[in-house]
Design a protein around this motif. Structure first.
Motif, PDB file in Angstrom:
ATOM      1  N   GLU A  68       0.790  -1.235   0.000  1.00 39.21           N
ATOM      2  CA  GLU A  68       0.000   0.000   0.000  1.00 39.21           C
ATOM      3  C   GLU A  68       0.825   1.290   0.000  1.00 39.21           C
ATOM      4  OE1 GLU A  68      -3.270  -0.132  -0.318  1.00 39.21           O
ATOM      5  OE2 GLU A  68      -3.285  -2.310  -0.178  1.00 39.21           O
ATOM      6  N   LEU A  69       1.961   1.293   0.677  1.00 40.25           N
ATOM      7  CA  LEU A  69       2.674   2.549   0.874  1.00 40.25           C
ATOM      8  C   LEU A  69       3.875   2.765  -0.034  1.00 40.25           C
ATOM      9  CD1 LEU A  69       2.708   2.724   4.785  1.00 40.25           C
ATOM     10  CD2 LEU A  69       1.083   3.777   3.203  1.00 40.25           C
ATOM     11  N   ALA A  70       4.597   1.699  -0.342  1.00 46.54           N
ATOM     12  CA  ALA A  70       5.890   1.831  -1.025  1.00 46.54           C
ATOM     13  C   ALA A  70       5.793   2.528  -2.379  1.00 46.54           C
ATOM     14  CB  ALA A  70       6.549   0.466  -1.180  1.00 46.54           C
ATOM     15  N   HIS A  71       4.681   2.392  -3.056  1.00 43.90           N
ATOM     16  CA  HIS A  71       4.571   3.001  -4.380  1.00 43.90           C
ATOM     17  C   HIS A  71       4.052   4.437  -4.339  1.00 43.90           C
ATOM     18  CE1 HIS A  71       0.604   1.327  -3.646  1.00 43.90           C
ATOM     19  NE2 HIS A  71       0.122   2.117  -4.578  1.00 43.90           N
ATOM     20  N   VAL A  72       3.684   4.946  -3.144  1.00 44.52           N
ATOM     21  CA  VAL A  72       3.160   6.308  -3.065  1.00 44.52           C
ATOM     22  C   VAL A  72       3.910   7.204  -2.070  1.00 44.52           C
ATOM     23  CG1 VAL A  72       0.832   5.677  -3.810  1.00 44.52           C
ATOM     24  CG2 VAL A  72       1.390   5.679  -1.374  1.00 44.52           C
ATOM     25  N   MET A  73       4.825   6.643  -1.310  1.00 46.29           N
ATOM     26  CA  MET A  73       5.557   7.431  -0.313  1.00 46.29           C
ATOM     27  C   MET A  73       7.051   7.139  -0.393  1.00 46.29           C
ATOM     28  SD  MET A  73       3.207   7.052   3.124  1.00 46.29           S
ATOM     29  CE  MET A  73       4.288   8.063   4.123  1.00 46.29           C
ATOM     30  N   ARG A  74       7.858   8.087   0.077  1.00 45.81           N
ATOM     31  CA  ARG A  74       9.299   7.858   0.167  1.00 45.81           C
ATOM     32  C   ARG A  74       9.582   6.915   1.331  1.00 45.81           C
ATOM     33  NH1 ARG A  74      11.738  13.767   0.460  1.00 45.81           N
ATOM     34  NH2 ARG A  74      10.354  13.685   2.227  1.00 45.81           N
ATOM     35  N   TYR A  75      10.596   6.078   1.149  1.00 44.78           N
ATOM     36  CA  TYR A  75      10.943   5.111   2.184  1.00 44.78           C
ATOM     37  C   TYR A  75      11.282   5.797   3.507  1.00 44.78           C
ATOM     38  CZ  TYR A  75      11.152   1.438  -1.402  1.00 44.78           C
ATOM     39  OH  TYR A  75      10.862   0.551  -2.393  1.00 44.78           O
ATOM     40  N   ARG A  76      11.959   6.930   3.459  1.00 45.92           N
ATOM     41  CA  ARG A  76      12.321   7.601   4.714  1.00 45.92           C
ATOM     42  C   ARG A  76      11.071   8.054   5.464  1.00 45.92           C
ATOM     43  NH1 ARG A  76      15.191  13.197   2.921  1.00 45.92           N
ATOM     44  NH2 ARG A  76      15.560  12.012   1.067  1.00 45.92           N
ATOM     45  N   ASP A  77      10.026   8.497   4.734  1.00 51.66           N
ATOM     46  CA  ASP A  77       8.790   8.925   5.389  1.00 51.66           C
ATOM     47  C   ASP A  77       8.038   7.735   5.972  1.00 51.66           C
ATOM     48  OD1 ASP A  77       9.343  11.573   4.737  1.00 51.66           O
ATOM     49  OD2 ASP A  77       8.254  11.446   2.834  1.00 51.66           O
ATOM     50  N   ILE A  78       8.045   6.637   5.256  1.00 49.28           N
ATOM     51  CA  ILE A  78       7.429   5.412   5.790  1.00 49.28           C
ATOM     52  C   ILE A  78       8.184   4.988   7.044  1.00 49.28           C
ATOM     53  CG2 ILE A  78       6.954   2.965   5.355  1.00 49.28           C
ATOM     54  CD1 ILE A  78       6.740   3.723   2.330  1.00 49.28           C
ATOM     55  N   GLY A  79       9.522   5.039   6.977  1.00 49.38           N
ATOM     56  CA  GLY A  79      10.339   4.662   8.127  1.00 49.38           C
ATOM     57  C   GLY A  79      10.002   5.479   9.356  1.00 49.38           C
ATOM     58  N   ARG A  80       9.810   6.775   9.171  1.00 45.74           N
ATOM     59  CA  ARG A  80       9.446   7.634  10.309  1.00 45.74           C
ATOM     60  C   ARG A  80       8.117   7.198  10.922  1.00 45.74           C
ATOM     61  NH1 ARG A  80      11.256  12.625   6.983  1.00 45.74           N
ATOM     62  NH2 ARG A  80      13.458  12.684   7.548  1.00 45.74           N
ATOM     63  N   MET A  81       7.186   6.786  10.081  1.00 46.56           N
ATOM     64  CA  MET A  81       5.888   6.323  10.588  1.00 46.56           C
ATOM     65  C   MET A  81       6.040   5.082  11.465  1.00 46.56           C
ATOM     66  SD  MET A  81       3.506   6.652   7.177  1.00 46.56           S
ATOM     67  CE  MET A  81       2.242   5.611   7.861  1.00 46.56           C
ATOM     68  N   PHE A  82       6.977   4.214  11.106  1.00 44.36           N
ATOM     69  CA  PHE A  82       7.140   2.941  11.791  1.00 44.36           C
ATOM     70  C   PHE A  82       8.315   2.933  12.775  1.00 44.36           C
ATOM     71  CE2 PHE A  82       4.431   1.804   8.311  1.00 44.36           C
ATOM     72  CZ  PHE A  82       3.645   0.774   8.802  1.00 44.36           C
ATOM     73  N   GLY A  83       9.017   4.052  12.889  1.00 43.66           N
ATOM     74  CA  GLY A  83      10.128   4.135  13.827  1.00 43.66           C
ATOM     75  C   GLY A  83      11.370   3.394  13.385  1.00 43.66           C
ATOM     76  N   VAL A  84      11.574   3.297  12.067  1.00 47.22           N
ATOM     77  CA  VAL A  84      12.761   2.651  11.514  1.00 47.22           C
ATOM     78  C   VAL A  84      13.355   3.570  10.453  1.00 47.22           C
ATOM     79  CG1 VAL A  84      11.909   0.300  11.962  1.00 47.22           C
ATOM     80  CG2 VAL A  84      11.448   1.374   9.759  1.00 47.22           C
ATOM     81  N   SER A  85      14.519   3.213   9.944  1.00 44.46           N
ATOM     82  CA  SER A  85      15.155   4.039   8.917  1.00 44.46           C
ATOM     83  C   SER A  85      14.555   3.759   7.542  1.00 44.46           C
ATOM     84  CB  SER A  85      16.656   3.751   8.877  1.00 44.46           C
ATOM     85  OG  SER A  85      16.884   2.458   8.361  1.00 44.46           O
ATOM     86  N   GLY A  86      14.813   4.669   6.632  1.00 39.37           N
ATOM     87  CA  GLY A  86      14.382   4.470   5.249  1.00 39.37           C
ATOM     88  C   GLY A  86      15.045   3.261   4.624  1.00 39.37           C
ATOM     89  N   SER A  87      16.298   3.001   4.986  1.00 42.11           N
ATOM     90  CA  SER A  87      16.974   1.826   4.426  1.00 42.11           C
ATOM     91  C   SER A  87      16.380   0.532   4.963  1.00 42.11           C
ATOM     92  CB  SER A  87      18.484   1.880   4.674  1.00 42.11           C
ATOM     93  OG  SER A  87      18.767   1.957   6.039  1.00 42.11           O
ATOM     94  N   THR A  88      15.874   0.537   6.195  1.00 37.96           N
ATOM     95  CA  THR A  88      15.188  -0.642   6.731  1.00 37.96           C
ATOM     96  C   THR A  88      13.930  -0.930   5.920  1.00 37.96           C
ATOM     97  OG1 THR A  88      16.044  -0.290   8.958  1.00 37.96           O
ATOM     98  CG2 THR A  88      14.033  -1.601   8.772  1.00 37.96           C
TER      99      THR A  88
END
Length: 144
Positions: A108-128
């Motif tokens: 749901e998220l990977a194709h519409v958001m930057r990984y770093r922003d997703i990471g912030r939502m989940f408390g992990v890094s963008g590279s994670t």
């Protein structure tokens, strides 16, 4: 690059924070010509020589990814770096991402958001997030 030169001449035990561009994980991000480079890697190479092993990486003795103090940087193995992260409480081990979260991120998220922003939502890094989506970690999940 002038700030890196300045950092190399400083003699302090305090962190020297890179004040310019940082990547999503907080590391000094430089552009040299058309190449991207990390400030902590450049400082480690200049202060401590080239990588001793092909799989060596730069480890911080402090908890500050943006730090480019030569006294805080050293070449280390992955195991040594992981031990530092555990000691500093900055390890990414543990149940930060759960299978349902990885599925939701991938579908749901990977194709519409930057990984770093997703990471912030989940408390992990963008590279994670990137590693989970690409199947580098969470191997039971199919890669996108």
């Amino acid at each position: 690059m002038a700030f890196i030169e300045h950092a190399l001449t400083r003699e302090t035990d305090d962190c020297i924070r890179f004040p310019f561009g940082l990547n999503g994980d907080g590391y000094a991000n430089l552009r040299i010509g058309r190449q991207h480079a990390y400030g902590h890697v450049i400082v480690c190479q200049r202060a401590h020589g080239q990588k001793p092993l092909s799989d060596s990486l730069v480890a911080h003795s402090c908890r500050t990814p943006a730090c480019v103090n030569k006294r805080h940087l050293r070449w280390a193995t992955s195991a040594e770096n992981a031990a530092d992260q555990t000691k500093h409480g900055t390890t990414s081990r543990g149940p930060k991402l759960k299978p349902i979260g990885v599925k939701f991120i991938s579908e749901e998220l990977a194709h519409v958001m930057r990984y770093r922003d997703i990471g912030r939502m989940f408390g992990v890094s963008g590279s994670t997030v990137s590693n989970a989506v690409r199947g580098q970690t969470w191997k039971h999940r199919p890669a996108r």
